[in-house]
Design a protein around this motif. Sequence first.
Motif, PDB file in Angstrom:
ATOM      1  N   PHE A 144     -35.977  14.593  16.728  1.00 57.55           N
ATOM      2  CA  PHE A 144     -36.999  13.676  16.208  1.00 57.55           C
ATOM      3  C   PHE A 144     -37.930  14.348  15.201  1.00 57.55           C
ATOM      4  N   ALA A 145     -38.156  15.657  15.320  1.00 59.94           N
ATOM      5  CA  ALA A 145     -39.037  16.352  14.380  1.00 59.94           C
ATOM      6  C   ALA A 145     -38.285  17.318  13.475  1.00 59.94           C
ATOM      7  N   TYR A 146     -37.305  18.042  14.012  1.00 57.61           N
ATOM      8  CA  TYR A 146     -36.619  19.092  13.256  1.00 57.61           C
ATOM      9  C   TYR A 146     -35.476  18.580  12.395  1.00 57.61           C
ATOM     10  N   GLY A 147     -35.007  17.373  12.649  1.00 57.41           N
ATOM     11  CA  GLY A 147     -33.875  16.839  11.898  1.00 57.41           C
ATOM     12  C   GLY A 147     -32.550  17.339  12.448  1.00 57.41           C
ATOM     13  N   ARG A 148     -31.550  17.462  11.573  1.00 53.80           N
ATOM     14  CA  ARG A 148     -30.199  17.866  11.998  1.00 53.80           C
ATOM     15  C   ARG A 148     -30.184  19.327  12.442  1.00 53.80           C
ATOM     16  N   LEU A 149     -29.630  19.543  13.620  1.00 56.44           N
ATOM     17  CA  LEU A 149     -29.412  20.891  14.141  1.00 56.44           C
ATOM     18  C   LEU A 149     -27.963  20.972  14.600  1.00 56.44           C
ATOM     19  N   ASP A 150     -27.349  22.143  14.445  1.00 58.16           N
ATOM     20  CA  ASP A 150     -26.017  22.303  15.017  1.00 58.16           C
ATOM     21  C   ASP A 150     -26.174  22.622  16.503  1.00 58.16           C
ATOM     22  N   LYS A 151     -25.074  22.746  17.213  1.00 55.90           N
ATOM     23  CA  LYS A 151     -25.143  22.919  18.667  1.00 55.90           C
ATOM     24  C   LYS A 151     -25.866  24.209  19.051  1.00 55.90           C
ATOM     25  N   ALA A 152     -25.598  25.295  18.358  1.00 55.77           N
ATOM     26  CA  ALA A 152     -26.256  26.565  18.671  1.00 55.77           C
ATOM     27  C   ALA A 152     -27.766  26.468  18.431  1.00 55.77           C
ATOM     28  N   GLN A 153     -28.152  25.820  17.327  1.00 54.40           N
ATOM     29  CA  GLN A 153     -29.583  25.642  17.063  1.00 54.40           C
ATOM     30  C   GLN A 153     -30.237  24.769  18.128  1.00 54.40           C
ATOM     31  N   TYR A 154     -29.546  23.703  18.500  1.00 61.38           N
ATOM     32  CA  TYR A 154     -30.082  22.825  19.542  1.00 61.38           C
ATOM     33  C   TYR A 154     -30.201  23.572  20.873  1.00 61.38           C
ATOM     34  N   ALA A 155     -29.193  24.364  21.222  1.00 66.39           N
ATOM     35  CA  ALA A 155     -29.253  25.124  22.473  1.00 66.39           C
ATOM     36  C   ALA A 155     -30.467  26.047  22.461  1.00 66.39           C
ATOM     37  N   ARG A 156     -30.717  26.651  21.331  1.00 67.20           N
ATOM     38  CA  ARG A 156     -31.886  27.532  21.207  1.00 67.20           C
ATOM     39  C   ARG A 156     -33.176  26.727  21.291  1.00 67.20           C
ATOM     40  N   ALA A 157     -33.223  25.571  20.627  1.00 66.38           N
ATOM     41  CA  ALA A 157     -34.410  24.717  20.689  1.00 66.38           C
ATOM     42  C   ALA A 157     -34.685  24.282  22.126  1.00 66.38           C
ATOM     43  N   HIS A 158     -33.642  23.906  22.853  1.00 66.02           N
ATOM     44  CA  HIS A 158     -33.820  23.494  24.246  1.00 66.02           C
ATOM     45  C   HIS A 158     -34.305  24.666  25.101  1.00 66.02           C
ATOM     46  N   ALA A 159     -33.743  25.848  24.892  1.00 66.35           N
ATOM     47  CA  ALA A 159     -34.191  27.023  25.648  1.00 66.35           C
ATOM     48  C   ALA A 159     -35.651  27.341  25.326  1.00 66.35           C
ATOM     49  N   PHE A 160     -36.028  27.270  24.049  1.00 64.90           N
ATOM     50  CA  PHE A 160     -37.428  27.484  23.664  1.00 64.90           C
ATOM     51  C   PHE A 160     -38.332  26.472  24.364  1.00 64.90           C
ATOM     52  N   HIS A 161     -37.903  25.217  24.394  1.00 62.47           N
ATOM     53  CA  HIS A 161     -38.694  24.149  24.988  1.00 62.47           C
ATOM     54  C   HIS A 161     -38.895  24.405  26.485  1.00 62.47           C
ATOM     55  N   ILE A 162     -37.810  24.758  27.161  1.00 60.83           N
ATOM     56  CA  ILE A 162     -37.909  25.046  28.592  1.00 60.83           C
ATOM     57  C   ILE A 162     -38.822  26.247  28.822  1.00 60.83           C
ATOM     58  N   ALA A 163     -38.648  27.307  28.043  1.00 59.49           N
ATOM     59  CA  ALA A 163     -39.476  28.508  28.194  1.00 59.49           C
ATOM     60  C   ALA A 163     -40.944  28.202  27.951  1.00 59.49           C
ATOM     61  N   ASN A 164     -41.237  27.339  26.992  1.00 66.42           N
ATOM     62  CA  ASN A 164     -42.626  26.985  26.726  1.00 66.42           C
ATOM     63  C   ASN A 164     -43.235  26.284  27.946  1.00 66.42           C
ATOM     64  N   HIS A 165     -42.500  25.353  28.538  1.00 61.12           N
ATOM     65  CA  HIS A 165     -42.993  24.669  29.736  1.00 61.12           C
ATOM     66  C   HIS A 165     -42.983  25.599  30.954  1.00 61.12           C
ATOM     67  N   GLN A 166     -42.128  26.598  30.942  1.00 64.45           N
ATOM     68  CA  GLN A 166     -42.098  27.567  32.038  1.00 64.45           C
ATOM     69  C   GLN A 166     -43.463  28.242  32.182  1.00 64.45           C
ATOM     70  N   ASP A 167     -44.222  28.337  31.093  1.00 64.22           N
ATOM     71  CA  ASP A 167     -45.555  28.934  31.129  1.00 64.22           C
ATOM     72  C   ASP A 167     -46.493  28.221  32.101  1.00 64.22           C
TER      73      ASP A 167
END
Length: 172
Positions: A144-167
């Motif tokens: 919704f904000a970053y636009g088109r991402l490939d699968k590896a980029q999306y996997a990284r974005a999801h991991a970043f998102h989870i890690a941010n909430h892990q805080d």
Amino acid sequence: MRGMKRRTLLQAPLALTPLAARADLPKVERLQDALRWLDRVAAAQGARATGAWPLPAVLEHLAQSIEMSLDGYPQPRGALFQHTAGAAAFAFFQWRGRMAHGLDEPIPGAPALALPGDLAASVARLRAAIARFEGHGGALAPHFAYGRLDKAQYARAHAFHIANHQDEIVLA
């Protein structure tokens, strides 16, 4: 002097991270790490979120984000935003190796989170979303904000998102 101020500014969010959250677990860096983290969350007696949402709602939010990368986001930002500010934000997060966002901000247009929610059901939903994402071989929806991402980029974005909430998650 100018560089020193910039470095201090970039390090400030680390100082604000709850100490209990940092001590509990290593940060999620990949989706496989998230599954191990979910095992610990599910097994912990008294696991809780320190932010605006209860723990089950945080996990539901994370699941929504992964599911929407497969099914589409209900209210994407415009193409101009995605190609400029959104793409720049994602590039910055990749460069820095982590993201930071408002931890109480729902995904635009996403269904309301169940409050307080059921922890076991929320853990199962996030696990299922990760498994579905990892097994997906087709096209992915634009973020919704970053636009088109490939699968590896999306996997990284999801991991970043989870890690941010892990805080904001404390395992007692």
